[in-house]
Motif scaffolding. Structure first.
Motif, PDB file in Angstrom:
ATOM      1  N   SER A 251       0.660  -0.578  -0.415  1.00 34.54           N
ATOM      2  CA  SER A 251      -0.066   0.364   0.439  1.00 34.54           C
ATOM      3  C   SER A 251       0.945   1.272  -0.097  1.00 34.54           C
ATOM      4  N   ASN A 252       1.909   1.528   0.169  1.00 29.94           N
ATOM      5  CA  ASN A 252       2.931   2.649   1.019  1.00 29.94           C
ATOM      6  C   ASN A 252       3.737   2.843  -0.683  1.00 29.94           C
ATOM      7  N   VAL A 253       3.736   1.616  -2.328  1.00 32.83           N
ATOM      8  CA  VAL A 253       4.462   1.681  -2.741  1.00 32.83           C
ATOM      9  C   VAL A 253       3.854   2.272  -3.689  1.00 32.83           C
ATOM     10  N   PRO A 254       4.090   3.757  -4.562  1.00 36.95           N
ATOM     11  CA  PRO A 254       3.006   4.614  -5.699  1.00 36.95           C
ATOM     12  C   PRO A 254       2.667   3.329  -6.526  1.00 36.95           C
ATOM     13  N   ALA A 255       2.222   3.476  -7.197  1.00 37.20           N
ATOM     14  CA  ALA A 255       1.574   2.778  -9.029  1.00 37.20           C
ATOM     15  C   ALA A 255       2.603   3.602  -9.991  1.00 37.20           C
ATOM     16  N   MET A 256       3.850   2.671 -10.402  1.00 39.64           N
ATOM     17  CA  MET A 256       4.667   3.192 -11.570  1.00 39.64           C
ATOM     18  C   MET A 256       4.017   4.779 -12.214  1.00 39.64           C
ATOM     19  N   GLN A 257       4.671   5.727 -12.184  1.00 36.72           N
ATOM     20  CA  GLN A 257       4.120   6.797 -12.251  1.00 36.72           C
ATOM     21  C   GLN A 257       5.783   7.481 -14.048  1.00 36.72           C
ATOM     22  N   GLY A 258       5.456   8.815 -14.919  1.00 42.79           N
ATOM     23  CA  GLY A 258       6.182   9.161 -15.753  1.00 42.79           C
ATOM     24  C   GLY A 258       6.595   8.534 -17.169  1.00 42.79           C
ATOM     25  N   PRO A 259       6.757   8.943 -17.892  1.00 40.97           N
ATOM     26  CA  PRO A 259       7.120   8.545 -19.365  1.00 40.97           C
ATOM     27  C   PRO A 259       8.127   7.775 -19.805  1.00 40.97           C
ATOM     28  N   VAL A 260       7.033   6.607 -20.626  1.00 40.18           N
ATOM     29  CA  VAL A 260       7.782   5.989 -21.107  1.00 40.18           C
ATOM     30  C   VAL A 260       9.375   5.643 -22.212  1.00 40.18           C
ATOM     31  N   SER A 261       8.797   7.449 -22.762  1.00 39.36           N
ATOM     32  CA  SER A 261       9.960   7.983 -23.896  1.00 39.36           C
ATOM     33  C   SER A 261      10.054   9.664 -22.951  1.00 39.36           C
ATOM     34  N   TYR A 262      11.295  10.237 -23.030  1.00 41.52           N
ATOM     35  CA  TYR A 262      11.435  11.743 -22.319  1.00 41.52           C
ATOM     36  C   TYR A 262      11.600  12.780 -23.615  1.00 41.52           C
ATOM     37  N   ALA A 263      11.293  12.155 -24.873  1.00 48.77           N
ATOM     38  CA  ALA A 263      11.373  13.292 -25.711  1.00 48.77           C
ATOM     39  C   ALA A 263      10.238  14.193 -26.401  1.00 48.77           C
ATOM     40  N   ASP A 264      10.216  14.366 -25.213  1.00 50.62           N
ATOM     41  CA  ASP A 264       8.737  15.424 -25.550  1.00 50.62           C
ATOM     42  C   ASP A 264       9.699  16.661 -24.340  1.00 50.62           C
ATOM     43  N   ALA A 265      10.310  15.776 -22.888  1.00 47.21           N
ATOM     44  CA  ALA A 265      11.068  17.223 -22.075  1.00 47.21           C
ATOM     45  C   ALA A 265      12.436  17.210 -23.187  1.00 47.21           C
TER      46      ALA A 265
END
Length: 389
Positions: A52-66
């Motif tokens: 319960s204390n581990v957040p779901a994986m988030q973030g982009p698969v690619s960093y091309a936009d950044a």
């Protein structure tokens, strides 16, 4: 009653009664009559435990936009300077000069170097490292799309290893979007953009490994972001961005034993770089607060020599500048500063950075000990003189 009727009563009546009883049994308790069919038992399925204390994986698969958002604001910097070769004093003799010939005289040579920079304003101000442009006679900036612009040096701050250049910024190129490193944590993804080894703009990925690194012996003022994103020669002055393309820091140095990246790089936080850029663009120099004191951390050896409690922490005032802000606030040599603006004062580097972050005239509350008595005073920061380059 005839014999036929008697037979019917004897045979049919019991049969009717039996049928009625059987019907009642089927309605009330069918399991007494019907065969039982075993109900299949479902085997328990393995449960997928999610902490319960581990957040779901988030973030982009690619960093091309950044990268696409930040890359146009990152430039390559090429510098040239004339290096005078030393001449042998014997060649000052006209006879020897005629013997060797005038063509044999050593001549000046042009030395080139490279680095990176980040566009910080619509007026074309570019932040880079001081060591990238130190001593340069010519500075050329190569933009993201390949266009070259001649740059002028607006000013520099060797104590933080920063310098500000200016170019005629084309209208179609926007400055970097800046964010504060305080909103980022160790473990956050960062990307380094620069011109390593002169191969052209390159992106490497890593994480923030630590914040607030100092005591590295690199510069007078140190408050670095540490990252394992690959930083190599030529990356100096380039951008360290987050996963959204926002500027987090200016890549400055690496720790290396081989000359290449070993996963320990350092970047100056973007808020410090932006403040330095704004100061130099407006005043031609960096504006830093000053109290006019010299301090030494209260080490166990120092406390023992002064016959003070071993558990005492603070900064021993070893010198006070005459008529400086500290003396005007009542501080004197021998006082032990234990708090600055409500925070404990036990680290000389942190205290120096805090004082330097002040603007002239800013108030700073100082808690200190004098002959065992705890006192508090308020000092007004002065302006620290900029050392000559």
């Amino acid at each position: 009653m005839s014999p036929t009727q008697t037979f019917a009563l004897r045979i049919l009546f019991p049969a009717a009664i039996g049928g009625l009883i059987a019907t009642l049994i089927l309605l009330i308790a069918p399991e007494w009559v019907l065969p039982q069919v075993a109900t299949p038992v479902q085997e328990p399925q393995p449960q997928q435990h999610v902490a319960s204390n581990v957040p779901a994986m988030q973030g982009p698969v690619s960093y091309a936009d950044a990268v696409n958002a930040a890359a146009p604001a990152v430039v390559n910097i090429y510098t040239r300077k004339v290096v005078k070769r030393r001449t042998n004093p014997l060649l000052n003799d006209p006879a020897l000069r005629r013997f060797f010939g005038e063509s044999e005289q050593p001549s000046d040579r042009m030395q080139s170097s490279l680095g990176s920079g980040v566009i910080m304003s619509n007026e074309g101000h570019i932040i880079t490292n001081f060591h990238v442009i130190e001593g340069a006679d010519e500075i050329t900036v190569a933009l993201f799309d390949g266009r070259d612009e001649e740059a002028t040096l607006v000013g520099s701050d060797p104590e933080s290893d920063l310098a500000v250049l200016q170019i005629n910024l084309p209208d179609d190129i926007a400055p970097a979007t800046i964010t504060n490193v305080d909103g980022h944590d160790v473990g956050d993804v960062v990307l380094a953009i620069g011109n390593p080894f002169g191969v052209g703009q390159t992106v490497t990925m890593g994480i923030i490994s630590a914040k607030g690194r100092n005591r590295l012996g690199l510069n007078t003022y140190e408050d670095y972001i540490q990252t394992d994103a690959a930083i190599n020669p030529g990356n100096s002055g380039g951008a360290l961005i987050n996963a959204y393309g926002e500027l987090v820091g200016i890549n400055t140095a690496i720790f290396t034993q081989s000359g290449g990246s070993e996963g320990i790089g350092f970047a100056i936080p973007s808020d410090i770089a932006h403040r330095t850029m704004a100061d130099i663009a407006r005043y031609g120099t960096t504006i830093r607060g000053w109290l006019g004191i010299e301090v030494q951390e209260a080490s166990p050896e120092l406390l023992k020599s002064l016959k003070l409690p071993d558990e005492l922490t603070g900064l021993l005032v070893t010198g006070v500048f005459p008529e400086g802000p500290a003396e005007q606030a009542g501080l004197a040599a021998g006082d032990i500063i234990i708090g600055l603006n409500g925070d404990s004062a036990d680290n000389a580097v942190d205290a120096m950075n805090l004082i330097a972050s002040l603007r002239p005239g800013d108030k700073i509350s100082v808690e200190f000990l004098r002959r065992g008595e705890q006192l508090t005073t308020t000092a007004f920061a002065g302006l620290r003189d900029q050392p000559e380059n």
